[in-house]
Write an enzyme that holds these catalytic residues in place. Structure first.
Site, PDB file in Angstrom:
ATOM      1  N   ILE A  70       0.772  -1.138  -0.050  1.00  0.00           N
ATOM      2  CA  ILE A  70      -0.105  -0.309  -0.019  1.00  0.00           C
ATOM      3  C   ILE A  70       0.850   1.100   0.022  1.00  0.00           C
ATOM      4  O   ILE A  70       0.393   2.113  -0.750  1.00  0.00           O
ATOM      5  CB  ILE A  70      -0.838  -0.087   1.251  1.00  0.00           C
ATOM      6  CG1 ILE A  70      -1.923  -1.089   0.815  1.00  0.00           C
ATOM      7  CG2 ILE A  70      -1.725   1.314   1.245  1.00  0.00           C
ATOM      8  CD1 ILE A  70      -3.177  -1.430   2.124  1.00  0.00           C
ATOM      9  N   ARG A  82       9.720  -1.541   8.991  1.00  0.00           N
ATOM     10  CA  ARG A  82      10.390  -2.261  10.044  1.00  0.00           C
ATOM     11  C   ARG A  82      11.822  -2.458   9.636  1.00  0.00           C
ATOM     12  O   ARG A  82      12.600  -2.310  10.762  1.00  0.00           O
ATOM     13  CB  ARG A  82       9.301  -3.670  10.204  1.00  0.00           C
ATOM     14  CG  ARG A  82      10.163  -4.402  11.430  1.00  0.00           C
ATOM     15  CD  ARG A  82       9.198  -5.606  11.683  1.00  0.00           C
ATOM     16  NE  ARG A  82       9.251  -6.475  10.516  1.00  0.00           N
ATOM     17  CZ  ARG A  82       8.387  -7.394  10.593  1.00  0.00           C
ATOM     18  NH1 ARG A  82       7.783  -7.906  11.551  1.00  0.00           N
ATOM     19  NH2 ARG A  82       8.476  -8.378   9.487  1.00  0.00           N
ATOM     20  N   ARG A 142      16.058  -1.542   3.491  1.00  0.00           N
ATOM     21  CA  ARG A 142      15.894  -2.513   2.196  1.00  0.00           C
ATOM     22  C   ARG A 142      16.214  -1.251   1.037  1.00  0.00           C
ATOM     23  O   ARG A 142      15.919  -0.121   1.234  1.00  0.00           O
ATOM     24  CB  ARG A 142      14.752  -3.265   1.990  1.00  0.00           C
ATOM     25  CG  ARG A 142      13.561  -2.631   1.757  1.00  0.00           C
ATOM     26  CD  ARG A 142      12.457  -3.653   1.529  1.00  0.00           C
ATOM     27  NE  ARG A 142      11.223  -3.406   1.156  1.00  0.00           N
ATOM     28  CZ  ARG A 142      10.072  -2.896   2.148  1.00  0.00           C
ATOM     29  NH1 ARG A 142      10.505  -2.899   3.354  1.00  0.00           N
ATOM     30  NH2 ARG A 142       9.043  -2.434   1.878  1.00  0.00           N
ATOM     31  N   HIS A 186     -13.365   5.200   7.831  1.00  0.00           N
ATOM     32  CA  HIS A 186     -12.799   3.957   7.466  1.00  0.00           C
ATOM     33  C   HIS A 186     -13.279   3.668   6.167  1.00  0.00           C
ATOM     34  O   HIS A 186     -13.724   2.473   6.305  1.00  0.00           O
ATOM     35  CB  HIS A 186     -12.885   2.960   8.558  1.00  0.00           C
ATOM     36  CG  HIS A 186     -11.818   2.005   8.637  1.00  0.00           C
ATOM     37  ND1 HIS A 186     -11.536   1.226   9.651  1.00  0.00           N
ATOM     38  CD2 HIS A 186     -10.990   1.348   7.597  1.00  0.00           C
ATOM     39  CE1 HIS A 186     -10.509   0.248   9.228  1.00  0.00           C
ATOM     40  NE2 HIS A 186     -10.286   0.513   7.895  1.00  0.00           N
TER      41      HIS A 186
END
Length: 316
Positions: free
Chosen positions: A148, A169, A172, A275
């Site tokens: 996303i 997290r 890379r 939402h």
């Protein structure tokens, strides 16, 4: 194969389902469509409360696959402990990228250009002209650079932003540039004009955007949350919004749904959508393609896509 497959979409509305399983339609109704113990492949109802989604899982003693139709899996995590070993939990990577990225850009542009002010002025018959911030030339920080987050960046590029910084997290490199680890977030926040949260909800990210995070954001910056409500500390956000130092655009909140009298509704500089990042006309075609692919893989004993974890397997 005679094992049951529970689907939250009527099976006769999905073209290409493989023959063999007994398809059962269940989208959260009080009565189960069959004995949960006979369910081998459970597709979790979409946009339903967590207690409802996990209700049959304690009785699914022979289930082999639990497939969500959301990118996040936090709503089914309470039921995982009831599952037998070896159950594969899969998410809906590939289903929500287009819709969520589309809403993210909508929230950014609406907030920067003052669209809510224009809508209110229209109701008053008031011509509200003036200069507004543009997305062009802004520094954007995406916190949570999965599929996303990448889709959001794809849609940012045509708006001539000055820079996109990416945080995930682990560190890379991608075709668009480096992805920084979470440990570098404090140094990146003060440089960003727009901070987008698109990270999964986990113990690491719960309350990530707390008082210290928000204090590091530059004056006039916009916080956009399309992740999960608890990623942001609501009390800390309210304190910053009341000063007028930053603004926010939120598709998710904590609590959710947001109660009518909650102060976040009336906080200055905040735009709230209920939402709706995922539920659009793009959802059903993509969800159905995912289910057809996964179930054909399951029936043919081929590797499943999007496996997040396997129950009973060691974790890192």
């Amino acid at each position: 194969m005679t094992a049951d497959v529970w689907l939250p979409i009527p099976p006769d509305e999905i073209e290409g389902l493989p023959e063999g399983p007994a398809y059962r339609f269940w989208n959260g109704q009080e009565e189960f469509p069959a004995d949960p113990a006979d369910c081998a492949f459970y597709v979790v109802p979409y946009m339903k409360p967590s207690p409802l989604c996990v209700r049959p899982m304690a009785e699914m003693s022979h289930v082999q696959v639990v497939q969500t139709l959301s990118a996040g899996i936090d709503h089914v995590e309470p039921g995982i402990r009831h599952l037998p070993p070896g159950v594969r939990l899969c998410n809906a990577r590939g289903v929500h990228e287009a819709s969520t990225a589309e809403l993210t850009l909508t929230l950014i542009l609406a907030s920067l250009r003052g669209v809510p002010d224009f809508a209110r002025a229209q109701e008053r018959g008031e011509w509200l002209a003036g200069f507004r911030p543009a997305l062009a030339d802004k520094n954007v920080l995406i916190v949570g650079y999965g599929s996303i987050g990448a889709a959001i960046e794809d849609r940012l590029v045509p708006f001539e932003v000055a820079r996109v910084a990416r945080v995930a997290r682990s560190e890379r490199t991608t075709a668009r540039g480096p992805v920084h680890p979470l440990t570098q977030l404090p140094a990146l926040l003060p440089e960003a004009d727009v901070v987008i949260l698109s990270t999964p909800l986990s113990e690491t990210t719960r309350g990530l955007a707390g008082a210290d995070f928000l204090a590091r954001m530059k004056d006039g910056a916009l916080l956009v949350n399309v992740a999960r409500g608890p990623v942001v500390d609501t009390k800390a956000l309210l304190a910053e919004l009341e000063t007028g130092r930053i603004t926010a655009a939120l598709d998710v909140t904590d609590p959710e749904p947001l109660p009518r009298e909650h102060p976040l509704w009336r906080a200055p500089g905040v735009l709230i959508s209920p939402h709706v990042g995922g539920p659009t006309s793009a959802f059903f075609p993509r969800a159905e393609r995912l289910l057809v692919d996964q179930l054909n893989r399951y029936v043919n004993r081929e590797p499943l896509r999007n496996v997040i974890l396997t129950t009973g397997a060691p974790t890192d």
